[in-house]
Design a protein around this motif. Structure first.
Motif, PDB file in Angstrom:
ATOM      1  N   UNK A   1     -10.188   3.173  13.221  1.00 17.35           N
ATOM      2  CA  UNK A   1      -9.413   1.935  13.306  1.00 17.35           C
ATOM      3  C   UNK A   1      -9.964   0.868  12.364  1.00 17.35           C
ATOM      4  N   UNK A   2     -11.282   0.774  12.260  1.00 15.05           N
ATOM      5  CA  UNK A   2     -11.863  -0.197  11.324  1.00 15.05           C
ATOM      6  C   UNK A   2     -11.471   0.122   9.882  1.00 15.05           C
ATOM      7  N   UNK A   3     -11.454   1.404   9.534  1.00 12.20           N
ATOM      8  CA  UNK A   3     -11.022   1.789   8.178  1.00 12.20           C
ATOM      9  C   UNK A   3      -9.539   1.498   7.985  1.00 12.20           C
ATOM     10  N   UNK A   4      -8.737   1.765   9.021  1.00 13.23           N
ATOM     11  CA  UNK A   4      -7.300   1.507   8.911  1.00 13.23           C
ATOM     12  C   UNK A   4      -7.024   0.020   8.719  1.00 13.23           C
ATOM     13  N   UNK A   5      -7.830  -0.844   9.348  1.00 17.12           N
ATOM     14  CA  UNK A   5      -7.624  -2.287   9.205  1.00 17.12           C
ATOM     15  C   UNK A   5      -7.848  -2.751   7.776  1.00 17.12           C
ATOM     16  N   UNK A   6      -8.650  -2.007   7.000  1.00 16.66           N
ATOM     17  CA  UNK A   6      -8.974  -2.437   5.635  1.00 16.66           C
ATOM     18  C   UNK A   6      -8.075  -1.810   4.600  1.00 16.66           C
ATOM     19  N   UNK A   7      -7.161  -0.936   5.005  1.00 22.52           N
ATOM     20  CA  UNK A   7      -6.188  -0.366   4.065  1.00 22.52           C
ATOM     21  C   UNK A   7      -5.072  -1.386   3.890  1.00 22.52           C
ATOM     22  N   UNK A   8      -4.805  -1.776   2.655  1.00 23.84           N
ATOM     23  CA  UNK A   8      -3.875  -2.893   2.404  1.00 23.84           C
ATOM     24  C   UNK A   8      -2.679  -2.515   1.547  1.00 23.84           C
ATOM     25  N   UNK A   9      -2.819  -1.609   0.589  1.00 28.27           N
ATOM     26  CA  UNK A   9      -1.707  -1.334  -0.320  1.00 28.27           C
ATOM     27  C   UNK A   9      -0.597  -0.587   0.403  1.00 28.27           C
ATOM     28  N   UNK A  10       0.607  -0.749  -0.097  1.00 28.12           N
ATOM     29  CA  UNK A  10       1.779  -0.151   0.553  1.00 28.12           C
ATOM     30  C   UNK A  10       1.736   1.379   0.469  1.00 28.12           C
ATOM     31  N   UNK A  11       1.333   1.906  -0.691  1.00 29.35           N
ATOM     32  CA  UNK A  11       1.290   3.362  -0.838  1.00 29.35           C
ATOM     33  C   UNK A  11       0.251   3.973   0.102  1.00 29.35           C
ATOM     34  N   UNK A  12      -0.932   3.322   0.211  1.00 29.36           N
ATOM     35  CA  UNK A  12      -1.959   3.845   1.104  1.00 29.36           C
ATOM     36  C   UNK A  12      -1.533   3.755   2.563  1.00 29.36           C
ATOM     37  N   UNK A  13      -0.864   2.672   2.939  1.00 27.01           N
ATOM     38  CA  UNK A  13      -0.381   2.547   4.314  1.00 27.01           C
ATOM     39  C   UNK A  13       0.680   3.599   4.622  1.00 27.01           C
ATOM     40  N   UNK A  14       1.510   3.909   3.631  1.00 26.63           N
ATOM     41  CA  UNK A  14       2.529   4.949   3.832  1.00 26.63           C
ATOM     42  C   UNK A  14       1.859   6.308   4.076  1.00 26.63           C
ATOM     43  N   UNK A  15       0.858   6.644   3.264  1.00 28.88           N
ATOM     44  CA  UNK A  15       0.134   7.897   3.472  1.00 28.88           C
ATOM     45  C   UNK A  15      -0.576   7.904   4.829  1.00 28.88           C
ATOM     46  N   UNK A  16      -1.157   6.760   5.193  1.00 33.25           N
ATOM     47  CA  UNK A  16      -1.880   6.690   6.462  1.00 33.25           C
ATOM     48  C   UNK A  16      -0.938   6.904   7.651  1.00 33.25           C
ATOM     49  N   UNK A  17       0.247   6.330   7.582  1.00 38.70           N
ATOM     50  CA  UNK A  17       1.193   6.509   8.692  1.00 38.70           C
ATOM     51  C   UNK A  17       1.639   7.969   8.820  1.00 38.70           C
ATOM     52  N   UNK A  18       1.634   8.738   7.722  1.00 37.47           N
ATOM     53  CA  UNK A  18       2.038  10.157   7.771  1.00 37.47           C
ATOM     54  C   UNK A  18       0.874  11.060   8.189  1.00 37.47           C
ATOM     55  N   UNK A  19      -0.348  10.740   7.698  1.00 38.00           N
ATOM     56  CA  UNK A  19      -1.485  11.637   7.921  1.00 38.00           C
ATOM     57  C   UNK A  19      -2.209  11.383   9.247  1.00 38.00           C
TER      58      UNK A  19
END
Length: 905
Positions: free
Chosen positions: A130-148
């Motif tokens: 969760x701490x790592x997810x809070x620091x992900x900011x770019x749209x492409x990275x957030x899109x990958x994070x929501x899928x993975x």
């Protein structure tokens, strides 16, 4: 052997620890791994990591930091993690750490979004994910994070929420940016429009909408908005100023026209009164001239401010022509007065007739007394009566027309005087003329009576009203003295304007009594006003004296603008020092007018001198424009011309703009040429920078393979020197630092290559050295000394050392001298290799360093040259006993192996 030697080294010992640190960078992986396994302190490994990283070092340090090996406390490991900058190691610690705080500390040191994404998806601890997810900011990275991150619903939810929020914020930001850009474009278009009635309202509406937008504009948008707003406000301010100026000018023009109209009517009334009189005297002419001078001065003053109306100008010119005609006739009468008087006294008709003909008195003017006597003397009774009757009839007819005009205009006073005069003169006309003009005179008399009755009908209530108003004004104690005097004068003026219409003795007495009460009440105020007027007169006279002193001694370098300011301020002060006593107002006014005219002439003279100087500056600027010299130098000269232009002041108004356009055009061309030259210089600078960048990239990709490649480096250095000087800037400074680092690294590698080549050459001499050792052993055993023969081509130093070794075998030195010499050479090699020496050899190392410094004062040797000399000295040292060589050979080989190591390519 190195692997086996590691087990015998003690990390607690300083020298062994240094050897272990050296072995951590060994060329063999197993040796590195074994050396690193002897270290249990992760802090020392972190220090080694800062010098250079290897896979084995990463593995050992990771094992110590995550708690897999060793027993380092957690708090100390957290401190070490905060010092790390290696992203791969930090990522591994975050994934494999034995404690959540350790993983979070390593995660906090990560900045790469791809690694944060990996931690958010693959880390085994939910809090870390969760701490790592809070620091992900770019749209492409957030899109990958929501899928993975489907296994961790909390992380997936964080990714989806932040992604949706970012998209909503981006859409809203685009809408706000589009709206702001739309408002900005509308405001810029509005700034280009001309003024219209709704211009200011439209501007305020756009400004309110701009200020209501929540986001902060960019610097360029803010600048565009301010520029457009400034243009809009300038258009509004210009229009308002123009509107106020036009309104004020119209009001001043109307006031001036009204004043001119009253002046013309007064002069016309005076001229008409002269024509209607019985005789013209000297007093009438003097009064007419005084009135004409006063009118001319006031007319000129008003004309300086506003141009007169065409109709008023025509009436004014006609009145002046009539005045000049009367004055010319009077001057002729004065010229012929002596001749007429002499002819009348001599009763001589011929000279009298000539004098009357020369006088040529206008027929519509009543003659002077002397001319009337001459006319009567020239004609006999009957001719004189007939002539007088005819002239009187013609004059009577003209005056009847004048009376009709006066009645049409409502000029009751003048019409009443003229009607009374016509009634008296009617009886003197001939019978036929009397019958002809009597009906018209009666009709005009009826009109006059009707006008008198109407004036009486209107004037009666008006007199009552004025009398009551004046009595009420006399009893009013709340008014100021100035306001009381103004109203009193206005009421008195209105009373006088009524003339004799509806005259009443009782009302007149009441009006005079109230007026006297007001006069008595205002006596102190009028004394104070008169004193104030006298002070204003003194101030005006002082102002005139100051201006006369300025004009009498003008500064030949006076600035016309300063003179204009003096003129304008003098005019303002003149108006401020008002009113003045009436009997002296005309004289001081004429004096000020003369001074102002002289001051204007001085301003025009200085302005013409400045215009001549500025024409010379224009010629110099145009000559400078056509010059072929350096553009920068011409621009500096143009700046000096501009400074001189500003120091000169202003030329006459029309000529100033013409000269300025020519001067500015020439200066603009000069500065444009300077900008073009700067652009060319900047282009050449960019080309040098690009060439330097290409040279840096080429040299950075090049690695020398042997010592002979030094020529390539020197050629590159020469090429870089040809590109100097580089333009000033951060890019140039960065290039220089990078170039210096690359050159330093390449020179270091060439030096190491030279050392390595020297060592390889020494290894090629090992057969020769072994032959000398065998010969030394035989010679020390008592056998006859034998010379060793060399079958290879040797350098001069090695050849000399070879001969010296053979010579020493025939005449051997003391054994301790040979041992001391070999020890010295071993310490010298250790010093060249940068190795530590034993405590016993420390004084020898210091002595060698002092000798090296002394020898380097003249010419500093390279490491390869110094190494070559040491190796030649080793070859020249002998004879060496086998046990001495066996004791020193291992250390010599170790130092040579360290020197032979090459830096990474």
């Amino acid at each position: 052997m190195r692997r086996q030697a590691i087990d015998r080294l003690d990390p607690a010992d300083v020298e062994d620890r240094q050897r272990l640190e050296t072995l951590t960078t060994d060329s063999d992986g197993e040796v590195r791994r074994a050396a690193l396994a002897r270290f249990d302190d992760p802090a020392r490994l972190v220090g080694l990591l800062e010098r250079g990283a290897s896979r084995e070092l990463h593995e050992r340090l990771l094992a110590l930091l995550i708690g897999r090996a060793g027993d380092t406390p957690l708090a100390f490991r957290l401190t070490l993690v905060e010092r790390l900058n290696d992203p791969e190691l930090l990522e591994a610690i975050a994934l494999q750490g034995d404690n959540q705080d350790l993983r979070l500390a390593a995660l906090a040191r990560l900045d790469d979004e791809a690694r944060l994404l990996t931690q958010a998806c693959e880390n085994g601890i939910a809090a870390v994910r969760q701490a790592a997810a809070e620091r992900v900011t770019s749209e492409s990275a957030l899109t990958q994070l929501s899928r993975r991150a489907r296994r961790d619903k909390q992380v997936a939810r964080i990714a989806r929420l932040r992604l949706n929020r970012q998209r909503e914020d981006a859409a809203e930001a685009r809408q706000r940016a589009a709206r702001r850009e739309q408002l900005l474009s509308a405001l810029e278009q509005h700034a280009e429009h001309a003024w219209e009635p709704l211009y200011a309202g439209r501007y305020r509406h756009l400004q309110r909408e701009w200020e209501a937008l929540p986001d902060v504009p960019s610097r360029s948008q803010e600048q565009r908005f301010h520029e457009a707003a400034l243009r809009c406000r300038k258009i509004i301010a210009d229009h308002e100023a123009r509107h106020h100026a036009i309104a004020a000018a119209d009001q001043r023009r109307e006031d001036a026209d009204e004043t001119r109209r009253s002046l013309i009517e007064a002069l016309e009334d005076t001229l008409a009164g002269l024509r209607q009189g019985e005789r013209i005297g000297e007093q009438d002419i003097a009064s007419l001239q005084a009135q004409k001078r006063l009118l001319a001065n006031r007319w000129q003053t008003l004309s300086d401010q506003h141009a007169p109306d065409a109709t008023l100008s025509e009436r004014y010119n006609a009145a002046l022509l009539e005045h000049e005609r009367i004055l010319a006739a009077w001057q002729r009468a004065e010229t012929q007065a002596a001749a007429l008087k002499q002819a009348l006294e001599a009763c001589d008709d011929a000279p009298l007739r000539d004098a009357v003909a020369a006088l040529d008195w206008p027929a519509d003017l009543p003659p002077p007394a002397l001319l009337a006597r001459a006319q009567r003397r020239l004609n006999d009774q009957r001719d004189e009566a007939a002539g007088e009757a005819s002239a009187s009839a013609e004059r009577f007819a003209r005056e009847l027309g004048t009376l009709d005009e006066l009645l049409d205009r409502g000029a009751f006073k003048r019409a009443s005087r003229l009607h009374q005069s016509l009634r008296q003169r009617l009886e003197q006309l001939p019978e036929d003329a009397r019958r002809e003009h009597l009906p018209m005179l009666k009709r005009l008399g009826a009109q006059l009576a009707e006008l008198r009755d109407w004036r009486g009908f209107v004037a009666g209530p008006k007199r009552e009203q004025l009398c009551h108003a004046l009595e009420a004004l006399a009893d009013d104690r709340d008014l100021s003295d100035g306001e009381l005097d103004r109203r009193h004068r206005q009421l008195v003026k209105d009373w006088k304007n009524l003339g004799d219409a509806a005259a009443d003795r009782e009302l007149s007495a009441r009006f005079r009594a109230a007026s006297d009460r007001i006069h008595e009440r205002l006596s102190a105020w009028r004394e104070k006003r008169d004193a104030n007027r006298q002070q204003n007169l003194i101030a005006r006279q002082g102002l005139c004296e100051q201006l006369e002193a300025l004009i009498a001694r003008p500064d030949p370098r006076a600035d016309p603008d300063m003179l204009r300011q003096i003129r304008d301020r003098a005019r303002e002060q003149w108006r401020r020092f008002s009113p003045v006593p009436r009997d002296q107002a005309e004289a001081v006014g004429q004096r000020f007018g003369t001074i102002r005219h002289a001051l204007q002439m001085l301003i025009d003279q200085r302005a013409q001198e400045i215009a001549a100087s500025k024409r010379e500056l224009v010629e110099q600027a145009q000559t400078l424009q056509n010059d072929d010299g350096p553009a920068a130098q011409r621009a500096e000269q143009a700046k000096l011309l501009q400074q001189r232009w500003r120091e000169l002041g202003r030329a006459p108004k029309g000529e100033e703009q013409t000269l300025w356009r020519a001067f500015r055009g020439a200066c603009d061309n000069i500065f444009a040429a300077r900008e073009n030259e700067r652009d060319d210089h900047a282009q050449r600078s960019r080309e040098r920078l690009d060439a330097m960048q290409a040279l840096i990239e080429r040299l950075d990709a090049w690695q020398p393979e042997n010592n002979q490649d030094a020529s390539i480096l020197e050629a590159a250095i020469a090429e870089a020197e040809d590109l100097e000087p580089l333009p000033q800037g951060r890019r140039s400074e960065g290039m220089r630092r990078r170039w210096s680092g690359i050159v330093r690294a390449r020179r270091e590698r060439l030096s190491r290559l030279a050392v390595s080549e020297a060592i390889h050459g020494w290894q090629a001499l090992r057969p020769l050295l072994d032959a000398h050792l065998q010969a030394d052993t035989k010679a020390l055993a008592g056998e006859p000394a034998e010379d060793v023969e060399s079958h290879d081509a040797l350098s001069a130093d090695i050849q000399r050392a070879h001969r010296q070794r053979n010579a020493l075998r025939r005449d051997p030195p003391e054994a301790n001298q040979v041992a001391d010499r070999l020890t010295r050479l071993r310490v010298h090699l250790a010093l060249l290799a940068g190795s530590q020496v034993s405590r016993d050899d420390e004084p020898l190392r210091l002595a060698i360093q002092v000798e090296r410094l002394n020898e380097g004062l003249g010419r500093e040797q390279t490491r390869a040259e110094e190494l070559h000399g040491v190796l030649a000295e080793i070859l020249a040292t002998g004879p060496v006993a086998p046990e001495l060589w066996q004791r020193e050979a291992g250390e010599l080989d170790l130092q040579l192996s360290r020197l032979a190591e090459l830096p990474p390519a």
